[in-house]
Design an enzyme around this catalytic site. Structure first.
Site, mmCIF file in Angstrom:
data_model
loop_
_atom_site.group_PDB
_atom_site.id
_atom_site.type_symbol
_atom_site.label_atom_id
_atom_site.label_comp_id
_atom_site.label_asym_id
_atom_site.label_seq_id
_atom_site.Cartn_x
_atom_site.Cartn_y
_atom_site.Cartn_z
ATOM 1 C CB THR A 1 -0.912 0.173 1.404
ATOM 2 O OG1 THR A 1 -1.650 -1.032 1.304
ATOM 3 C CG2 THR A 1 -1.837 1.226 1.313
ATOM 4 C CE LYS B 1 -5.260 -1.591 1.904
ATOM 5 N NZ LYS B 1 -4.084 -2.404 1.857
ATOM 6 C CE LYS C 1 2.129 2.320 4.834
ATOM 7 N NZ LYS C 1 1.673 1.513 3.671
#
Length: 288
Positions: A97, A172, A240
């Site tokens: 990701t 995502k 993150k």
């Protein structure tokens, strides 16, 4: 069956590479800590190599599942990076990701060298990786996706191309935005029930069968009620990911007010010492 290199053997990559080997692919692995790559090879067969370049040499596909933008650049670029070992026609599949920006940057480098690049972040957590039932969101050229999809199928329940390079990462981000809101809602409901003196597990048994039901409710309510969080997807990694979502929202002019608020709630959990706890530990803010 294909020759596959797999770069990154964390809680997701380790079992994903194992599924590839179990399905009959010829797998070579790389991990920053080489001893872990050697342990994987001892457990699953296949080979371990000390650099991404050596792992990628001779491979038809190179899969990666590392930590962040900088980690991805480091395994792709430079004299010991995977791109240096990949032949023209090889496809790089990135399950990390990361930002759509680094995806497009690396896809352009790969294209200039005659190599394919598919961004393919996953959802389903550690359990999904272990059980081979991940949801995989992909971006990239149709021809590269069509080649990679049968290999990705080794650990996917569903795999779809959603657009050109970067589309997988954008999807995502949508996934993480949804999860953040669901976990916060579940945390508030369970904490509310505790304050009201209700049996949270009994209530969830009822409401999970209706419109309030979700994967988070089904899989996390028991551990949330038991104050157990030493597993799953870490708060540090969620922050993150949400940082990527918020930065991208600024770039495209989208508004993410709830996501921004929950990101700050996760920051509070970090300050409480819970950075490595599962994301469901949001409830600790409400019950301490």
């Amino acid at each position: 069956m294909a020759k596959v290199a797999f770069l990154g053997l964390g809680v997701m990559g380790y079992p994903m590479a194992g599924h590839l080997q179990a399905k009959g692919h010829e797998v070579t692995v790389y991990n920053r800590t080489f001893a872990k790559a050697e342990a994987w090879a001892a457990e699953h067969g296949g080979r371990a190599m000390p650099t991404p370049r050596e792992a990628a040499m001779g491979a038809d596909f190179v899969m990666a599942c590392v930590g962040n933008d900088d980690d991805l650049r480091s395994v792709c670029l430079g004299p010991e990076g995977a791109f240096a070992g990949m032949a023209a026609g090889t496809v790089f599949v990135d399950h990390t990701t990361v930002s759509a920006q680094v995806t497009r940057e690396l896809a352009a480098v790969a294209a200039a060298e005659g190599k394919g690049f598919v961004d393919a972040p996953v959802s389903g957590g550690q359990a999904g990786a272990q059980n081979g039932v991940l949801s995989v969101m992909c971006g990239g050229a149709q021809v590269d996706y069509d080649r990679a999809e049968p290999v990705i199928a080794a650990y996917a329940r569903i795999c779809r191309r959603l657009g050109d390079s970067g589309a997988g990462q954008l999807a995502k981000m949508m996934n993480q935005i949804c999860i953040a809101g669901l976990v916060q809602g579940l945390a508030e409901a369970l904490a509310f029930g505790q304050k009201a003196g209700l049996d949270g597990a009994a209530v969830v048994e009822v409401i999970s069968q209706g419109a309030a039901g979700s994967w988070q409710m089904a899989n996390r309510h028991k551990t949330m009620l038991a104050d157990e969080f030493d597993f799953g997807f870490a708060v540090d990694w969620m922050r993150k990911d949400l940082g990527i979502c918020l930065a991208t929202a600024d770039e495209i002019g989208a508004s993410l007010p709830i996501t921004a608020l929950i990101d700050q709630f996760y920051k509070e959990v970090q300050l409480m010492g819970g950075g490595r706890n599962d994301t469901s530990s949001l409830i600790r803010r409400l019950t301490r």
